[in-house]
Design a protein around this motif. Sequence first.
Motif, short mmCIF file in Angstrom:
data_model
loop_
_atom_site.label_atom_id
_atom_site.label_comp_id
_atom_site.label_asym_id
_atom_site.label_seq_id
_atom_site.Cartn_x
_atom_site.Cartn_y
_atom_site.Cartn_z
N ASP A 1 0.83 -1.21 0.00
CA ASP A 1 0.00 0.00 0.00
C ASP A 1 0.86 1.26 0.00
O ASP A 1 0.54 2.24 -0.69
N HIS A 2 1.94 1.24 0.76
CA HIS A 2 2.81 2.41 0.84
C HIS A 2 3.50 2.69 -0.49
O HIS A 2 3.58 3.84 -0.95
N VAL A 3 4.00 1.64 -1.14
CA VAL A 3 4.68 1.79 -2.43
C VAL A 3 3.71 2.28 -3.49
O VAL A 3 4.03 3.16 -4.30
N VAL A 4 2.49 1.73 -3.51
CA VAL A 4 1.49 2.17 -4.49
C VAL A 4 1.16 3.64 -4.28
O VAL A 4 1.05 4.43 -5.23
N LEU A 5 0.99 4.05 -3.01
CA LEU A 5 0.67 5.43 -2.70
C LEU A 5 1.80 6.38 -3.11
O LEU A 5 1.56 7.47 -3.64
N GLN A 6 3.05 5.94 -2.89
CA GLN A 6 4.20 6.81 -3.14
C GLN A 6 4.61 6.85 -4.61
O GLN A 6 5.04 7.89 -5.12
N PHE A 7 4.48 5.70 -5.30
CA PHE A 7 5.03 5.61 -6.65
C PHE A 7 4.01 5.28 -7.74
O PHE A 7 4.31 5.41 -8.92
N GLY A 8 2.82 4.83 -7.32
CA GLY A 8 1.84 4.38 -8.31
C GLY A 8 1.40 5.45 -9.28
O GLY A 8 1.05 5.15 -10.43
N HIS A 9 1.42 6.72 -8.86
CA HIS A 9 0.96 7.80 -9.72
C HIS A 9 2.04 8.29 -10.68
O HIS A 9 1.76 9.05 -11.61
N MET A 10 3.29 7.85 -10.47
CA MET A 10 4.40 8.35 -11.30
C MET A 10 4.27 7.87 -12.74
O MET A 10 3.80 6.76 -13.01
N THR A 11 4.72 8.68 -13.67
CA THR A 11 4.85 8.24 -15.05
C THR A 11 6.04 7.28 -15.14
O THR A 11 6.87 7.21 -14.23
N VAL A 12 6.11 6.56 -16.24
CA VAL A 12 7.25 5.68 -16.44
C VAL A 12 8.56 6.46 -16.39
O VAL A 12 9.55 6.03 -15.79
N GLU A 13 8.56 7.64 -16.99
CA GLU A 13 9.78 8.45 -17.04
C GLU A 13 10.19 8.90 -15.64
O GLU A 13 11.37 8.86 -15.28
N GLU A 14 9.23 9.31 -14.82
CA GLU A 14 9.52 9.74 -13.45
C GLU A 14 10.03 8.57 -12.61
O GLU A 14 10.99 8.71 -11.85
N LEU A 15 9.37 7.43 -12.76
CA LEU A 15 9.78 6.26 -11.98
C LEU A 15 11.16 5.78 -12.40
O LEU A 15 11.98 5.40 -11.57
N HIS A 16 11.42 5.82 -13.70
CA HIS A 16 12.72 5.39 -14.21
C HIS A 16 13.83 6.29 -13.65
O HIS A 16 14.89 5.79 -13.23
N GLU A 17 13.59 7.57 -13.62
CA GLU A 17 14.59 8.50 -13.08
C GLU A 17 14.84 8.21 -11.61
O GLU A 17 15.99 8.22 -11.15
N TYR A 18 13.77 7.94 -10.87
CA TYR A 18 13.92 7.64 -9.44
C TYR A 18 14.69 6.34 -9.23
O TYR A 18 15.62 6.28 -8.41
#
Length: 308
Positions: free
Chosen positions: A250-267
């Motif tokens: 739940d925490h990971v989905v809340l923190q990262f689920g809304h990110m675009t692929v590009e944003e998540l890739h950068e992170y």
Amino acid sequence: MARHEKALLRVSQWLDLSRTERQEFVDTAQRISSRQEAAFSQYDEEYLEHLKQDVFTHEEVLSYLEEAGIGEDVVQDFSSGEIPFDEVYQSWNEIRYSVNEILDLTMLLKLVHSCSENPETLSQGIDSRYKFQKLVYLVNQELADQNRMDRDTAPYDHGKLEKTGFRYTYRMRSSGPFAKTLEEDKRRLYASNLIDEEVMAKVETPEINEENCRYRITLGRSGEVVMDRFASRLESLETEVLSDWEDAIDHVVLQFGHMTVEELHEYIMDLDPVKEAEDRDLLLRGRRVKYDSEPWITISTGGEIGHV
């Protein structure tokens, strides 16, 4: 994943091949099919006829079946084009999991379900194979980072996942952390209608198995039934280990689920273990379990659970 591959997966499961053998069978059949000039846009009778006449009768397939120890009567059915399609994948509705596997696979369904229920994601399910791989990695990394009183059992280096978390081991690839066994399990979930995949856009992502177009991963019909039955129970777990696992999802989905692929890739690529890793380096080792001696559970497309 094309529905063509789904048909091949169901045939491999009907043959009762091991996980490694299933993938070898699918790869062999796809290689033969790709040599044909005909293109098939959907999972239909024309494609099944193509498999029966052009693929399953091919000497490479027949040789592989013989080497895998498949019975002579079944090999003969392949050779003569008399495979019982109704039994194999038109009416086939059951897949087997070990007791240990069922935990991981249920939690994968929980991850997809949580992304679908999270209003911040702005989409149903998980909008790429890239995000699917990386969200599972982040769940395990969060669990591994938790302080626990008991240490891992030497010399296995379970990454503090011996008692909780997905069993997937991640290594560094061009797209960042990648777990081959997670991809294999995703295919099994797809073959049994627990999850579904659809082409979302003709746009590639950094993921090594999503180079030509992006796929959306959602709950399949069976997965929706399973989550209807178990989602509320997961949210009220009293077992500390499983509760921590569910909370991490739940925490990971809340923190990262809304990110675009590009944003998540950068992170992801900016994480210290990832920045310092070279190709194929071990990033995170999942818990080690053996399935050979496990009792087995079956799940039907209607969500019915039985024991073997």
